[in-house]
Design a protein around this motif. Structure first.
Motif, short mmCIF file in Angstrom:
data_model
loop_
_atom_site.label_atom_id
_atom_site.label_comp_id
_atom_site.label_asym_id
_atom_site.label_seq_id
_atom_site.Cartn_x
_atom_site.Cartn_y
_atom_site.Cartn_z
N HIS A 135 21.89 4.84 -48.82
CA HIS A 135 20.89 3.85 -49.23
C HIS A 135 21.47 2.45 -49.01
O HIS A 135 22.65 2.21 -49.28
N LEU A 136 20.64 1.53 -48.54
CA LEU A 136 21.04 0.14 -48.40
C LEU A 136 20.29 -0.71 -49.41
O LEU A 136 19.06 -0.63 -49.51
N VAL A 137 21.02 -1.51 -50.17
CA VAL A 137 20.45 -2.43 -51.15
C VAL A 137 20.91 -3.83 -50.78
O VAL A 137 22.12 -4.09 -50.71
N ALA A 138 19.96 -4.73 -50.52
CA ALA A 138 20.33 -6.01 -49.95
C ALA A 138 19.62 -7.16 -50.65
O ALA A 138 18.46 -7.04 -51.05
N HIS A 139 20.33 -8.28 -50.75
CA HIS A 139 19.75 -9.50 -51.29
C HIS A 139 19.65 -10.55 -50.20
O HIS A 139 20.60 -10.74 -49.41
#
Length: 498
Positions: A135-139
């Motif tokens: 999973h990729l979680v990005a701001h």
């Protein structure tokens, strides 16, 4: 929900600016994913009630049994361990090489290099954890690094992005670039021409370069109809495009609490934003999204907010997807009148609103005013059956507030002659319970408090004969019929989500 199989999570942070900002960022071992926040709400007797959000990092550890495996250095740990647990969190430390903190010559930052580093990390995590994907979680800019990976780096390597990445969640990413209300385009042109602090990466020319695979690049430059916020659909023409259904964009609608440059950024970008990214630029069309009244970053920002975390948790680990659509509505075709809907979604057991589209926050749902029958998507929610707050026998409950407002114009100007500000023509809340069956009723029909409401009678009949899916149409209350017509319904469609 400890015990279930989970995939590694990689956090990709946002833009840090000049070398001073980069140096500050690299001093944080988790690039800001560990920052929490505090705020107050009005409690009983008008007494402030304190609320503390620990941070997305800590909550994933506490709620989902994720592991932090650093022990002196994330890279060193990976290099010295043959296997790692799949339920682990990792940080793409792409800014380290561009910092002067370590006493070396800073390397020029390029999004393509960061995306290539991301792929290296993903491959290593997949190999050592045995997980099929991550999973990729990005701001903020981190979402553009993820898209560079999906749209350029992996296609250039002739690899299918869907084989490496399971889901992508972005907080306030400028998918359509960063534009300003002020300056008539002058600020954007100066930024892109000078490349001040590397900010040209948010302009269309540079975005075209890193969001387009090498084989698809036009030798004459960016085509006039190319738009940064659009991603190709996965179909026969683009068989290796990343599925849009596996992307969630969290959109902030609060510019006032974004205090960068003493509020100058928010003033230049405009009210229709989170203080840095305009609302329309913060999501990819065709993806899942939620609107929350949070700013781009800071103590009242998207990442370190309960609203952001609850949307993240349910998107990554939820087991059901619920889509709510206003169907068969026929609004009166009154000359000079336009219609808007306001939507709020609340989930039982949470102290926040999960999704909020309102005129006050510059993001109402625009309704058709032609007088023809129309379907209007309202919201998509992800639910976790394991998160029922009062035990396994309690249904999952959420409330969908729907308000319909009219705006009247005369000769191109809003008319206020018979106007009652912020007073809707229709306002009610649909209370939905999902358990062994599904029940729905309007708040106006519930005697007493919603808290004491127990769903009764036969559950809604499934109108979808397909396996693994469920659908029903709920009539609107009689008070809505003169406005929306006799055929107006709320369609609920429930499907499994993994």
């Amino acid at each position: 929900m400890p015990g279930s199989t989970k995939l590694p999570i990689v956090y990709v942070r946002g833009f840090a600016g000049d070398t001073k900002g980069i140096d500050k960022s690299v001093k944080d071992p988790f690039y800001g994913f560990n920052e929490g926040s505090t705020h107050v709400r009005v409690g009983a007797g008008n007494v402030p009630s304190f609320h503390q959000f620990e941070s997305p990092l800590l909550r994933l550890i506490l709620d989902e049994d994720y592991k932090i495996l650093v022990e002196g250095g994330q890279d060193a740990y990976l290099d010295t361990h043959d296997s790692i647990p799949s339920h682990s969190i990792w940080v793409l430390r792409f800014y380290d090489a561009s910092a002067s903190t370590w006493g070396t010559e800073p390397k020029e930052f390029r999004i393509e290099d960061a995306a290539a580093d991301l792929l290296t990390l993903i491959d290593k995590l997949r190999e050592k954890s045995g997980a099929p994907r991550v999973h990729l979680v990005a701001h903020s800019m981190g979402g553009l690094i993820c898209r560079c990976l999906l749209q350029k780096v992996l296609p250039d390597a002739n690899r299918d992005p869907a084989d490496c990445v399971e889901k992508v969640f972005t907080y306030g990413s400028p998918h359509g670039g960063i534009t300003f209300d002020a300056g008539f385009g002058l600020f954007e042109r100066v930024r892109d021409a000078t490349g001040l602090n590397g900010a040209e990466i948010f302009g269309p020319e540079r975005m075209y370069e890193y969001l387009t695979s090498t084989t698809d690049l036009d030798p004459d430059g960016r085509p006039p109809d190319w738009r940064a916020r659009h991603m190709p659909e996965r179909d026969s023409a683009h068989p290796k495009a990343f599925p849009l259904s596996r992307i969630f964009c969290l959109v902030g609608t609060n510019p006032k609490d974004y205090d960068v440059a003493f509020g100058l950024s928010a003033a230049v970008v405009g009210a229709h934003s989170d203080g840095l990214v305009q609302i329309e630029n913060a999501y990819v069309p065709g993806t899942h999204r939620a609107f929350v009244h949070r700013s781009h970053s800071g103590r009242y920002g998207l990442v370190n907010s309960e609203e952001g975390y609850q949307n993240l948790r349910r998107f990554l680990f939820g087991d059901r997807k619920v889509e709510a659509t206003l169907t068969g509505c026929r609004l009166p075709a009154i000359e000079g009148t336009t219609w808007q809907a306001e939507v709020r979604l609340s989930v039982r057991g949470l102290p926040i609103v999960m999704h909020e589209q309102t005129a006050e926050h510059w993001c109402p749902v625009q309704l058709p005013s032609s007088g023809d029958l129309a379907d209007v998507p309202l919201t998509t929610a992800f639910l976790c059956s394991g998160l029922r707050p009062h035990g396994s026998d309690t249904t999952m409950r959420y409330a969908l507030q729907l308000r319909i407002l009219s705006l009247r114009e005369q000769r191109g100007f809003l008319s206020f002659g018979d106007h009652l500000e912020q007073t809707p023509d229709f306002d009610d809340t649909l209370v939905v319970d999902i358990g062994e069956g599904t029940w729905a009723t309007w708040n106006s029909l519930i005697p007493g408090t919603i808290r004491n409401h127990e769903p009764g009678g036969a559950s809604l009949r499934d109108e979808d004969s397909g396996e693994g899916s469920w659908m029903a149409h709920i009539p609107l209350p009689d008070s809505a019929k003169p406005l929306l017509g006799d055929q107006a319904r709320i369609r609920l469609a429930v499907t499994g989500w993994t």
